[in-house]
Design a protein around this motif. Structure first.
Motif, PDB file in Angstrom:
ATOM      1  N   VAL A 107       9.150  -1.442  -0.598  1.00  0.00           N
ATOM      2  CA  VAL A 107       8.153  -0.685  -0.547  1.00  0.00           C
ATOM      3  C   VAL A 107       7.909  -0.229  -1.940  1.00  0.00           C
ATOM      4  CG1 VAL A 107       7.679   1.912   0.146  1.00  0.00           C
ATOM      5  CG2 VAL A 107       9.130   0.362   1.602  1.00  0.00           C
ATOM      6  N   VAL A 108       6.661  -0.435  -2.447  1.00  0.00           N
ATOM      7  CA  VAL A 108       6.154  -0.131  -3.890  1.00  0.00           C
ATOM      8  C   VAL A 108       5.492   0.890  -3.886  1.00  0.00           C
ATOM      9  CG1 VAL A 108       5.153  -1.380  -5.674  1.00  0.00           C
ATOM     10  CG2 VAL A 108       6.414  -2.635  -4.077  1.00  0.00           C
ATOM     11  N   ALA A 109       5.917   1.992  -4.734  1.00  0.00           N
ATOM     12  CA  ALA A 109       5.098   3.178  -4.898  1.00  0.00           C
ATOM     13  C   ALA A 109       3.938   2.950  -6.125  1.00  0.00           C
ATOM     14  CB  ALA A 109       5.940   4.382  -5.347  1.00  0.00           C
ATOM     15  N   VAL A 110       2.732   3.352  -5.899  1.00  0.00           N
ATOM     16  CA  VAL A 110       1.765   2.887  -6.944  1.00  0.00           C
ATOM     17  C   VAL A 110       1.019   4.234  -7.487  1.00  0.00           C
ATOM     18  CG1 VAL A 110      -0.505   1.957  -7.064  1.00  0.00           C
ATOM     19  CG2 VAL A 110       1.063   0.645  -5.801  1.00  0.00           C
ATOM     20  N   VAL A 111       1.153   4.479  -8.732  1.00  0.00           N
ATOM     21  CA  VAL A 111       0.815   5.925  -9.311  1.00  0.00           C
ATOM     22  C   VAL A 111      -0.228   5.419 -10.324  1.00  0.00           C
ATOM     23  CG1 VAL A 111       1.557   8.086 -10.241  1.00  0.00           C
ATOM     24  CG2 VAL A 111       3.138   6.891  -8.701  1.00  0.00           C
ATOM     25  N   SER A 112      -1.518   6.041 -10.284  1.00  0.00           N
ATOM     26  CA  SER A 112      -2.577   6.026 -11.261  1.00  0.00           C
ATOM     27  C   SER A 112      -2.551   7.089 -12.184  1.00  0.00           C
ATOM     28  CB  SER A 112      -3.683   5.548 -10.734  1.00  0.00           C
ATOM     29  OG  SER A 112      -3.757   4.301 -10.076  1.00  0.00           O
ATOM     30  N   THR A 113      -2.588   6.825 -13.414  1.00  0.00           N
ATOM     31  CA  THR A 113      -2.352   8.171 -14.337  1.00  0.00           C
ATOM     32  C   THR A 113      -3.805   8.469 -15.176  1.00  0.00           C
ATOM     33  OG1 THR A 113      -1.610   7.143 -16.239  1.00  0.00           O
ATOM     34  CG2 THR A 113      -0.135   7.876 -14.544  1.00  0.00           C
ATOM     35  N   GLY A 114      -4.211   9.657 -15.394  1.00  0.00           N
ATOM     36  CA  GLY A 114      -5.211   9.739 -16.084  1.00  0.00           C
ATOM     37  C   GLY A 114      -6.363  10.879 -15.590  1.00  0.00           C
ATOM     38  N   VAL A 126      10.438   0.175  -5.515  1.00  0.00           N
ATOM     39  CA  VAL A 126       9.881  -0.174  -6.720  1.00  0.00           C
ATOM     40  C   VAL A 126       8.899   0.786  -7.091  1.00  0.00           C
ATOM     41  CG1 VAL A 126       8.467  -1.780  -8.215  1.00  0.00           C
ATOM     42  CG2 VAL A 126      10.411  -2.808  -6.445  1.00  0.00           C
ATOM     43  N   VAL A 127       8.699   1.195  -8.376  1.00  0.00           N
ATOM     44  CA  VAL A 127       7.507   1.997  -8.923  1.00  0.00           C
ATOM     45  C   VAL A 127       6.670   1.342  -9.639  1.00  0.00           C
ATOM     46  CG1 VAL A 127       6.952   4.425 -10.179  1.00  0.00           C
ATOM     47  CG2 VAL A 127       8.928   4.035  -8.576  1.00  0.00           C
ATOM     48  N   ILE A 128       5.329   1.495  -9.902  1.00  0.00           N
ATOM     49  CA  ILE A 128       4.206   0.805 -10.524  1.00  0.00           C
ATOM     50  C   ILE A 128       3.438   2.038 -11.058  1.00  0.00           C
ATOM     51  CG2 ILE A 128       2.499  -0.925 -11.170  1.00  0.00           C
ATOM     52  CD1 ILE A 128       3.743  -2.466  -8.634  1.00  0.00           C
ATOM     53  N   THR A 129       3.066   2.138 -12.461  1.00  0.00           N
ATOM     54  CA  THR A 129       2.193   3.153 -12.858  1.00  0.00           C
ATOM     55  C   THR A 129       1.112   2.244 -13.569  1.00  0.00           C
ATOM     56  OG1 THR A 129       3.465   3.602 -14.969  1.00  0.00           O
ATOM     57  CG2 THR A 129       3.730   4.896 -12.949  1.00  0.00           C
ATOM     58  N   SER A 130       0.113   2.674 -13.515  1.00  0.00           N
ATOM     59  CA  SER A 130      -0.827   2.141 -14.477  1.00  0.00           C
ATOM     60  C   SER A 130      -1.576   3.309 -15.258  1.00  0.00           C
ATOM     61  CB  SER A 130      -2.078   1.706 -13.515  1.00  0.00           C
ATOM     62  OG  SER A 130      -2.952   2.521 -12.852  1.00  0.00           O
ATOM     63  N   GLY A 131      -1.708   2.884 -16.608  1.00  0.00           N
ATOM     64  CA  GLY A 131      -2.273   3.894 -17.528  1.00  0.00           C
ATOM     65  C   GLY A 131      -1.060   4.834 -18.371  1.00  0.00           C
ATOM     66  N   GLY A 132      -1.355   5.065 -19.413  1.00  0.00           N
ATOM     67  CA  GLY A 132      -0.298   6.026 -19.923  1.00  0.00           C
ATOM     68  C   GLY A 132       0.732   5.612 -20.631  1.00  0.00           C
TER      69      GLY A 132
END
Length: 428
Positions: free
Chosen positions: A287-294, A353-359
């Motif tokens: 299970v992969v958490a997807v977090v976008s930042t901005g 798993v954790v994935i972020t985009s940005g920051g």
């Protein structure tokens, strides 16, 4: 580094040509010289004097051991330029040593190569385990058990065509002009077993998939026959075994069908069903958490205002997670504050798993690294020597692998393919 003087006569016959692309010098041992002035394609090599002037481009690339492109002393970013003189030993990785020493002098950690970063990621992740699922739910999963055939497939000799089961010797020489006439003793649809043995001068009418009756050793297809009451005229001969699928032709009892790690697609589902395997053991899906930042992000159903953009990364990352075999868990957009990003990461850490985009860069509002520090994460690396996508973070949030990818959509997807994809595959 002192310049090594070379005789100008050595290059007198060679015109000056500025090169716009890197030139790789394949020298395995001994002193050699290189610069971007375009005079290093053949020996003698360029003396590094940069006849194009102090602004002539000098391009540094890292090749395989023993095929070095440049000395790697990093004196080429600003004047005075390196003269390129150095001793290159076969199989050495002197370029990497120079890179690390140069970074140490600058007070910064040396950036990892893509290969080094990927090796660190792969060492840090482990398989999640296995679970049993119904066959109907196994499509797209990864098998976690070996599967051995419990029986022959087909279970008996059967016909591949509609026609007549005959003895090949009875129809030898049959033609349109000289047909052979046989007595039809039985009609045999698929799903039924024969009750009579085919003897001399006899035939059984048979449908595709039906079991071959005893006595018959060939099938005459229906297109070369003509029915006449309880008899059939045959206009073509048939060799022994014609149009017969033999028992065990597809699968033999005890045959190894699948090993752990096999991807389960439609074909695999069909074969598993044919051996009556209604439940299979598969690797757990991460299970992969997807977090976008901005602060600039809005969701796909919101019209962006001035200075805003649609949060496309969340959707492309979720799609990539599914393609890799994982289960995406898309979380709300985290705004550019330390508190908001920290709370988002804390919530995401319950995933595999954790994935972020940005920051993840060095801007004033890039808070991901600070949020990781606040949560006590174990940081492995946060920059990789690549373009696009240099600012890549890999850390452990407790036991949870964390990937911080750039906000640029192309860089984000490049980072996923290089680092996240292989990690997810190893976890399954």
């Amino acid at each position: 580094m002192a310049k090594k003087e070379r005789s100008p006569e050595a290059f007198a016959a060679r015109p000056y040509t500025r090169r716009a692309e890197p030139f790789v010098c394949h020298v395995e041992a001994g002193e050699h010289w290189w610069c971007a002035c375009g005079k290093s394609e053949q020996q003698p090599f360029c003396d590094g004097s940069h006849r194009g002037g102090p602004s002539a481009p000098v391009i540094v690339t890292l090749d395989e051991p023993g095929t070095h492109s440049w000395c790697g002393c990093k004196a080429t970013s600003t004047p005075p330029y390196c003269d390129g003189s150095h001793a290159c030993q076969p199989g050495s990785r002197g370029v990497e040593t120079d890179r690390a020493q140069n970074a140490e002098r600058a007070g910064k950690p040396a950036m990892l190569t893509v290969e080094e970063a990927r090796e660190r990621v792969m060492r840090a992740v482990t398989p999640l385990g296995a679970e049993e699922v119904a066959l109907v739910d196994a499509h797209g999963r990864v098998l976690a058990e070996q599967v051995v055939a419990p029986a022959d497939i087909p279970a008996a000799d059967n016909t591949a065509m509609d026609g007549y089961a005959v003895r090949a010797a009875d129809v030898a020489g049959a033609t349109r002009e000289t047909p052979v006439t046989l007595d039809v003793i039985e009609t045999l649809p698929a799903g039924y077993v024969p009750s009579r043995t085919v003897g001399a001068g006899q035939a059984t009418r048979i449908m595709t998939g039906a079991t071959i009756p005893d006595g018959a050793d060939a099938i005459v297809i229906v297109e070369v026959t003509e029915t006449d009451g309880d008899r059939v005229r045959v206009f073509r001969d048939a060799r022994p075994g014609a149009h017969i699928r033999r028992r065990g032709e597809d699968v033999r009892t005890g045959q190894m069908l699948f090993l752990p790690g096999a991807a389960i697609g439609a074909g695999e589902i069909g074969l598993l069903a044919s051996i009556r395997k209604g439940r299979v053991t598969v690797a757990c899906r991460p299970v992969v958490a997807v977090v976008s930042t901005g602060d600039e992000l809005v969701d796909v159903d919101t019209a962006p205002g001035p200075g805003q953009i649609v949060n496309s990364n969340a959707y492309s990352l979720a799609a990539l997670v599914r393609e890799a075999g994982g289960e995406p868990r898309v979380l709300p957009i985290a705004r550019d504050t330390l508190g908001d990003i920290t709370a988002a990461l804390e919530s995401a850490a319950s995933s595999d798993v954790v994935i972020t985009s940005g920051g993840v860069s060095v801007g004033e509002f890039d808070y991901v690294k600070a949020a990781l520090d606040a949560l006590g994460a174990e940081l492995d690396f946060w920059r990789v020597s690549m373009k696009p996508g240099k600012p890549v973070v890999f850390a452990k949030l407790g036991a949870t692998p964390f990937f911080g990818l750039p906000g640029n959509p192309v860089s984000c997807m490049v980072g996923f393919h290089l680092f996240v994809w292989p990690a997810l595959k190893k976890m399954m």
